[in-house]
Design an enzyme around this catalytic site. Sequence first.
Site, PDB file in Angstrom:
ATOM      1  N   GLY A  35       0.839  -1.209   0.000  1.00  0.00           N
ATOM      2  CA  GLY A  35       0.000   0.000   0.000  1.00  0.00           C
ATOM      3  C   GLY A  35       0.867   1.250   0.000  1.00  0.00           C
ATOM      4  NE  ARG A  49      -1.062  -4.848  -1.046  1.00  0.00           N
ATOM      5  CZ  ARG A  49      -1.858  -3.819  -0.841  1.00  0.00           C
ATOM      6  NH1 ARG A  49      -2.792  -3.506  -1.718  1.00  0.00           N
ATOM      7  NH2 ARG A  49      -1.734  -3.093   0.249  1.00  0.00           N
ATOM      8  CG  ASP A  65       3.493  -6.361   7.919  1.00  0.00           C
ATOM      9  OD1 ASP A  65       2.931  -6.063   6.843  1.00  0.00           O
ATOM     10  OD2 ASP A  65       2.883  -6.665   8.950  1.00  0.00           O
ATOM     11  CB  THR A  75       2.546   0.668   5.899  1.00  0.00           C
ATOM     12  OG1 THR A  75       1.150   0.459   6.162  1.00  0.00           O
ATOM     13  CG2 THR A  75       3.315   0.249   7.130  1.00  0.00           C
ATOM     14  CG  ASP A 132      -1.853  -0.359   7.666  1.00  0.00           C
ATOM     15  OD1 ASP A 132      -2.723   0.489   7.391  1.00  0.00           O
ATOM     16  OD2 ASP A 132      -1.647  -1.376   6.978  1.00  0.00           O
ATOM     17  CG  ASP A 137       0.955  -2.885  10.076  1.00  0.00           C
ATOM     18  OD1 ASP A 137       1.861  -2.268   9.468  1.00  0.00           O
ATOM     19  OD2 ASP A 137       0.200  -3.695   9.513  1.00  0.00           O
ATOM     20  NE  ARG A 156      -2.901  -5.136   4.750  1.00  0.00           N
ATOM     21  CZ  ARG A 156      -1.958  -5.429   3.896  1.00  0.00           C
ATOM     22  NH1 ARG A 156      -0.784  -5.811   4.326  1.00  0.00           N
ATOM     23  NH2 ARG A 156      -2.180  -5.393   2.617  1.00  0.00           N
TER      24      ARG A 156
HETATM   25  P1  ADP Z   1       2.719  -4.296   2.697  1.00  0.00           P
HETATM   26  O1  ADP Z   1       4.155  -4.327   2.311  1.00  0.00           O
HETATM   27  O2  ADP Z   1       2.150  -2.911   2.673  1.00  0.00           O
HETATM   28  O3  ADP Z   1       2.455  -5.048   3.971  1.00  0.00           O
HETATM   29  P2  ADP Z   1       1.631  -6.563   1.191  1.00  0.00           P
HETATM   30  O4  ADP Z   1       1.414  -7.411   2.395  1.00  0.00           O
HETATM   31  O5  ADP Z   1       0.550  -6.534   0.169  1.00  0.00           O
HETATM   32  O6  ADP Z   1       1.895  -5.031   1.535  1.00  0.00           O
HETATM   33  O7  ADP Z   1       2.988  -7.068   0.519  1.00  0.00           O
HETATM   34  C1  ADP Z   1       3.509  -6.440  -0.624  1.00  0.00           C
HETATM   35  C2  ADP Z   1       4.190  -7.452  -1.511  1.00  0.00           C
HETATM   36  O8  ADP Z   1       5.280  -8.058  -0.795  1.00  0.00           O
HETATM   37  C3  ADP Z   1       3.322  -8.640  -1.915  1.00  0.00           C
HETATM   38  O9  ADP Z   1       2.484  -8.366  -3.007  1.00  0.00           O
HETATM   39  C4  ADP Z   1       4.377  -9.661  -2.313  1.00  0.00           C
HETATM   40  O10 ADP Z   1       4.876  -9.442  -3.601  1.00  0.00           O
HETATM   41  C5  ADP Z   1       5.471  -9.392  -1.260  1.00  0.00           C
HETATM   42  N1  ADP Z   1       5.291 -10.356  -0.188  1.00  0.00           N
HETATM   43  C6  ADP Z   1       4.359 -10.351   0.792  1.00  0.00           C
HETATM   44  N2  ADP Z   1       4.428 -11.470   1.544  1.00  0.00           N
HETATM   45  C7  ADP Z   1       5.426 -12.205   1.004  1.00  0.00           C
HETATM   46  C8  ADP Z   1       5.987 -13.501   1.311  1.00  0.00           C
HETATM   47  N3  ADP Z   1       5.512 -14.255   2.317  1.00  0.00           N
HETATM   48  N4  ADP Z   1       7.007 -13.934   0.539  1.00  0.00           N
HETATM   49  C9  ADP Z   1       7.495 -13.190  -0.481  1.00  0.00           C
HETATM   50  N5  ADP Z   1       6.995 -11.989  -0.820  1.00  0.00           N
HETATM   51  C10 ADP Z   1       5.982 -11.503  -0.087  1.00  0.00           C
HETATM   52  O1  F6P Z   2      -1.531  -1.483   4.316  1.00  0.00           O
HETATM   53  C1  F6P Z   2      -2.123  -0.294   3.926  1.00  0.00           C
HETATM   54  C2  F6P Z   2      -3.583  -0.484   3.637  1.00  0.00           C
HETATM   55  O2  F6P Z   2      -4.105   0.773   3.252  1.00  0.00           O
HETATM   56  C3  F6P Z   2      -4.389  -1.104   4.784  1.00  0.00           C
HETATM   57  O3  F6P Z   2      -4.716  -0.168   5.782  1.00  0.00           O
HETATM   58  C4  F6P Z   2      -5.595  -1.638   4.041  1.00  0.00           C
HETATM   59  O4  F6P Z   2      -6.192  -2.716   4.704  1.00  0.00           O
HETATM   60  C5  F6P Z   2      -5.005  -2.090   2.750  1.00  0.00           C
HETATM   61  O5  F6P Z   2      -3.781  -1.364   2.564  1.00  0.00           O
HETATM   62  C6  F6P Z   2      -5.924  -1.826   1.580  1.00  0.00           C
HETATM   63  O6  F6P Z   2      -5.275  -2.186   0.432  1.00  0.00           O
HETATM   64  P1  F6P Z   2      -5.819  -2.028  -1.067  1.00  0.00           P
HETATM   65  O7  F6P Z   2      -7.094  -1.273  -0.997  1.00  0.00           O
HETATM   66  O8  F6P Z   2      -4.721  -1.306  -1.784  1.00  0.00           O
HETATM   67  O9  F6P Z   2      -5.951  -3.422  -1.531  1.00  0.00           O
END
Ligand code: ADP
Ligand code: F6P
Length: 319
Positions: A11, A72, A103, A125, A127, A129, A171
């Site tokens: 995000g 993502r 994360d 982020t 969040d 978090d 989240r």
């Molecule tokens: P954020 O970084 O904001 O927490 P996401 O959880 O959507 O957002 O993670 C972003 C990207 O990081 C994912 O689309 C993926 O490409 C990569 N990622 C997330 N989890 C994993 C994982 N367990 N192993 C490898 N890549 C990951």
């Molecule tokens: O991690 C940031 C965040 O905005 C969260 O607060 C929310 O749950 C999520 O991303 C929404 O993601 P999207 O609408 O981009 O799928």
Amino acid sequence: MKKVAVLTSGGDAPGMNASIRAVVRHGIYNGLEVYGVRHGYTGLMDGDFHKMELGSVGDIIHRGGTILRSARSEFFKTTAGQQKAIQSLKKAGIDGLIVIGGDGSFIGASKLTAQGFPTIGIPGTIDNDIAGTDYSIGFDTAINTVVEAIDKIRDTAYSHERICIIEVMGRQAGDIALWTGLCSGAESIIIPEVSYQLHDVLTRIKKGQERGKMHSIIVLAEGVCTGEELKKKLHEKLNLESRVVVLGLLQRGGTPTAYDRMMASRMGAKAIDLLIEGEKEVMVGWKDCQLIHLPFEKAAEEKHILNMSDYELARSLSI
Ligand code: ADP
Ligand code: F6P
């Protein structure tokens, strides 16, 4: 360390641009070549690298979003995806990668370090978090956006003597709800970290009504349930009518606050320093008002902890 790359993932968050700027400018200042990767890990796998110059990051410090775009990628979660990314990095002659994200993005980054590619994480982020850091870029801007929105909703809630449920992001973390609930004087704050009772929400509404306050603001973290679900429960179980406002993506946009620009600049420059110093698998963090760094592995073992004394404070101030 001669060539480094930077990407934004997950995000987007206000301040990511200020952080990209710091990485590029501090990198060039230190004699490095800096490459921007578009569309997060998707662009990394596709070899979507672009050489950044001092001017590439001009006029962006005040802009929300990310000029590198974010994405993502499910494929990147696979070993084949990660190997493809490492091949692209090697083909472009990149020696180190900086990932600005949440994360999930850091788990991805740690997979690259596990396969021997030097990677540094910058927490970005709304969040707030991420374990291992007290702050992530974007949180301050997001909470200011939410507080401004709630202030406006309060005006109309007051005039119509309504109960308003404001659903906010985060989240599974309640930080956005807690900070914005406290700062906007919400009567109830409902977060995933604390199990809530409907009768507690009712008691708070009733107490307000007894002293002539007929409106009520409930700030609800998305990690608990949706605003519509809470509205239904209030209606079915307590016969209370309410309105729901889902702030949604509004929380992720907008010009970053000075605080976010400052933190983003500090963290971006720190990431470059760490790569130059030979660090290979760490994230930048903010602890006790100091810039720190810690291994991804150690951060993954920690758990993000919400400040419960702030929660108690919010409860005591909203009686
Ligand atoms: P954020 O970084 O904001 O927490 P996401 O959880 O959507 O957002 O993670 C972003 C990207 O990081 C994912 O689309 C993926 O490409 C990569 N990622 C997330 N989890 C994993 C994982 N367990 N192993 C490898 N890549 C990951
Ligand atoms: O991690 C940031 C965040 O905005 C969260 O607060 C929310 O749950 C999520 O991303 C929404 O993601 P999207 O609408 O981009 O799928």
